[in-house]
Design an enzyme around this catalytic site. Sequence first.
Site, mmCIF file in Angstrom:
data_model
loop_
_atom_site.group_PDB
_atom_site.id
_atom_site.type_symbol
_atom_site.label_atom_id
_atom_site.label_comp_id
_atom_site.label_asym_id
_atom_site.label_seq_id
_atom_site.Cartn_x
_atom_site.Cartn_y
_atom_site.Cartn_z
ATOM 1 N N ASN A 1 -34.996 10.351 10.033
ATOM 2 C CA ASN A 1 -35.906 10.182 8.895
ATOM 3 C C ASN A 1 -35.560 11.195 7.814
ATOM 4 O O ASN A 1 -35.037 12.256 8.129
ATOM 5 C CB ASN A 1 -37.341 10.477 9.320
ATOM 6 C CG ASN A 1 -37.908 9.399 10.188
ATOM 7 O OD1 ASN A 1 -37.437 8.267 10.190
ATOM 8 N ND2 ASN A 1 -38.923 9.752 10.944
ATOM 9 N N ASP B 1 -39.497 7.035 15.085
ATOM 10 C CA ASP B 1 -40.371 6.176 15.894
ATOM 11 C C ASP B 1 -39.597 5.338 16.904
ATOM 12 O O ASP B 1 -40.150 4.881 17.892
ATOM 13 C CB ASP B 1 -41.138 5.213 14.974
ATOM 14 C CG ASP B 1 -42.240 5.928 14.215
ATOM 15 O OD1 ASP B 1 -42.931 6.752 14.849
ATOM 16 O OD2 ASP B 1 -42.398 5.672 13.011
ATOM 17 N N LYS C 1 -17.670 6.998 21.636
ATOM 18 C CA LYS C 1 -17.878 6.606 20.253
ATOM 19 C C LYS C 1 -17.751 5.085 20.130
ATOM 20 O O LYS C 1 -16.772 4.502 20.634
ATOM 21 C CB LYS C 1 -16.835 7.303 19.372
ATOM 22 C CG LYS C 1 -17.044 7.048 17.899
ATOM 23 C CD LYS C 1 -15.968 7.725 17.070
ATOM 24 C CE LYS C 1 -16.080 7.234 15.639
ATOM 25 N NZ LYS C 1 -14.894 7.440 14.862
ATOM 26 N N PHE D 1 -49.829 14.313 9.271
ATOM 27 C CA PHE D 1 -49.381 13.977 7.929
ATOM 28 C C PHE D 1 -49.186 12.467 7.869
ATOM 29 O O PHE D 1 -48.877 11.837 8.891
ATOM 30 C CB PHE D 1 -48.055 14.682 7.606
ATOM 31 C CG PHE D 1 -48.277 16.033 6.987
ATOM 32 C CD1 PHE D 1 -48.737 17.090 7.749
ATOM 33 C CD2 PHE D 1 -48.048 16.237 5.639
ATOM 34 C CE1 PHE D 1 -48.977 18.327 7.184
ATOM 35 C CE2 PHE D 1 -48.271 17.474 5.056
ATOM 36 C CZ PHE D 1 -48.732 18.522 5.826
ATOM 37 N N LYS E 1 -54.569 6.132 10.474
ATOM 38 C CA LYS E 1 -53.839 7.054 11.365
ATOM 39 C C LYS E 1 -54.761 8.151 11.880
ATOM 40 O O LYS E 1 -54.666 8.570 13.033
ATOM 41 C CB LYS E 1 -52.649 7.679 10.620
ATOM 42 C CG LYS E 1 -51.501 6.687 10.436
ATOM 43 C CD LYS E 1 -50.356 7.256 9.625
ATOM 44 C CE LYS E 1 -49.375 6.127 9.282
ATOM 45 N NZ LYS E 1 -48.313 6.529 8.381
ATOM 46 N N LYS F 1 -55.160 8.266 15.878
ATOM 47 C CA LYS F 1 -54.536 9.401 16.564
ATOM 48 C C LYS F 1 -55.543 10.508 16.896
ATOM 49 O O LYS F 1 -55.154 11.585 17.333
ATOM 50 C CB LYS F 1 -53.379 9.944 15.728
ATOM 51 C CG LYS F 1 -52.318 8.869 15.409
ATOM 52 C CD LYS F 1 -51.039 9.446 14.839
ATOM 53 C CE LYS F 1 -50.144 8.311 14.334
ATOM 54 N NZ LYS F 1 -48.730 8.666 14.245
HETATM 55 N N1 CTP Z 1 -45.798 11.280 14.402
HETATM 56 C C1 CTP Z 1 -45.515 11.684 15.693
HETATM 57 N N2 CTP Z 1 -44.700 10.931 16.486
HETATM 58 C C2 CTP Z 1 -44.156 9.796 16.023
HETATM 59 C C3 CTP Z 1 -44.417 9.369 14.700
HETATM 60 C C4 CTP Z 1 -45.243 10.159 13.926
HETATM 61 O O1 CTP Z 1 -46.006 12.738 16.105
HETATM 62 N N3 CTP Z 1 -43.360 9.087 16.816
HETATM 63 C C5 CTP Z 1 -46.705 12.077 13.578
HETATM 64 C C6 CTP Z 1 -46.081 12.691 12.338
HETATM 65 O O2 CTP Z 1 -45.625 14.003 12.599
HETATM 66 C C7 CTP Z 1 -47.227 12.680 11.335
HETATM 67 C C8 CTP Z 1 -48.062 11.478 11.748
HETATM 68 O O3 CTP Z 1 -47.704 11.214 13.108
HETATM 69 O O4 CTP Z 1 -48.031 13.822 11.446
HETATM 70 C C9 CTP Z 1 -47.865 10.249 10.931
HETATM 71 O O5 CTP Z 1 -46.514 9.940 10.818
HETATM 72 P P1 CTP Z 1 -46.023 8.682 9.958
HETATM 73 O O6 CTP Z 1 -44.534 8.587 10.083
HETATM 74 O O7 CTP Z 1 -46.633 8.750 8.576
HETATM 75 O O8 CTP Z 1 -46.750 7.493 10.691
HETATM 76 P P2 CTP Z 1 -46.436 6.617 11.946
HETATM 77 O O9 CTP Z 1 -47.498 6.873 12.941
HETATM 78 O O10 CTP Z 1 -45.025 6.781 12.397
HETATM 79 O O11 CTP Z 1 -46.677 5.168 11.349
HETATM 80 P P3 CTP Z 1 -45.772 4.291 10.339
HETATM 81 O O12 CTP Z 1 -44.353 4.786 10.524
HETATM 82 O O13 CTP Z 1 -46.003 2.927 10.789
HETATM 83 O O14 CTP Z 1 -46.311 4.564 8.946
#
Ligand code: CTP
Length: 396
Positions: free
Chosen positions: A209, A278, A288, A322, A336, A340
């Site tokens: 990311n 994710d 490779k 966040f 969220k 969460k």
């Molecule tokens: N987060 C996490 N683990 C993941 C994805 C996200 O701990 N696998 C945490 C991030 O650190 C952040 C929050 O969840 O504090 C939201 O992350 P974000 O990427 O905005 O949301 P997602 O839950 O991944 O949802 P989406 O990608 O569908 O927007």
Amino acid sequence: MQKNKTVVIGVTGGIAAYKALDVISRLKKEDIDVHVIMTEHAAKFVNPLSFQSLSQNMVIVDMFAEPKAWEIQHISLAKKADIMLIVPATVNIIGKVANGIGDDMLSTTIMATKAPVVFAPAANTNMFLNPIVQDNIRKLKQYGYKFIEPDSGRLACGDTGAGKLADTKLITDTVISMLYDIKDLKGKKVLVTAGPTIAPMDPVRFITNRSSGRMGYAIAEEARDRGADVVLVSGPCSLNKPLGIKMINIKTNKEMLDAVKLNFETSDIVVKAAAVADYKPKKYSERKIKKSEDQFSLELEKDTDILRTLGSIKKNQILVGFAAESNDLIENAKGKLEKKNLDYIVANDIKSQDTGFASDYNKVNILCRNGKNIPLEKMSKRMVARELFNLIMKKR
Ligand code: CTP
């Protein structure tokens, strides 16, 4: 919102004078008002115009120049200062102040101010270690003047030893923590995650990311300066390891999960600013992957939602997430926060210009568990961190 603080910077004539520019630029990024006074010798090393451009205020060198406003300048700046920082401080200015001499704009302002004065000395080793200079420093310390000790190293004159101006980031951090001298997180353990995680598909490739880590590092540094014990779990990024923080470097989602779980139970506040991947490739190839076909598809599987896992096991911890969104900012962030089991979520619109990812600035809304939505104006990431802790510590 807090009122902007004012730092009056005194620049004296040494080769390290140019480094004061970096200190000013760092302070400006924290929305701090900066005024610069240079000695005439300093103005021979660096043109006052550079300081004027960076500080966005008139630079004063000559005490007898026509004043721009009807104020006695050294008195008005002496009053305006929340802190005076002398960077670099030559043995000359140290000697003058230690002996009560005020014979130019800078020395008279230092004599006139009631604000704390911080010296960041830089000098040739033999000059710095000269017992007269060391006596002057001791004397000034007894009067309450603060010193940021110089480093040892190779000096501009070719000698090696003590006298190298301290790291500009350390100088800035010291000033900031003096300006906002709140130790409300003393005795608390704060766990912060920052940066991206990576999901490797073979020994040379991975998916990840976008994240510079800046927001998370600013949170960790703010917590440290407010007296907390800080553990920072960081994915790969190019930022320097902050001083006084326990740092755990990780790469993958699993490594972040393990590091976070290890520290979660003993933490009081947990802030997850990391951009966690994710999904991960379903199969990792030890070799490779060679190109063959025109099309290539990669099968991905869902990885752990670390924050959600924490939300499901949390006891007394304050949990902050966040949300980086490109649309429906508040609605998505709210979702969220609930899903969460968070106490706060910091929502930022990734489409807004000049903020977000690699920027030092951010424009966010902080949503609270009780439904409150606090929109903040565009501000430095460090200020966002400050506002977040103000909220958590009920100072807002
Ligand atoms: N987060 C996490 N683990 C993941 C994805 C996200 O701990 N696998 C945490 C991030 O650190 C952040 C929050 O969840 O504090 C939201 O992350 P974000 O990427 O905005 O949301 P997602 O839950 O991944 O949802 P989406 O990608 O569908 O927007």
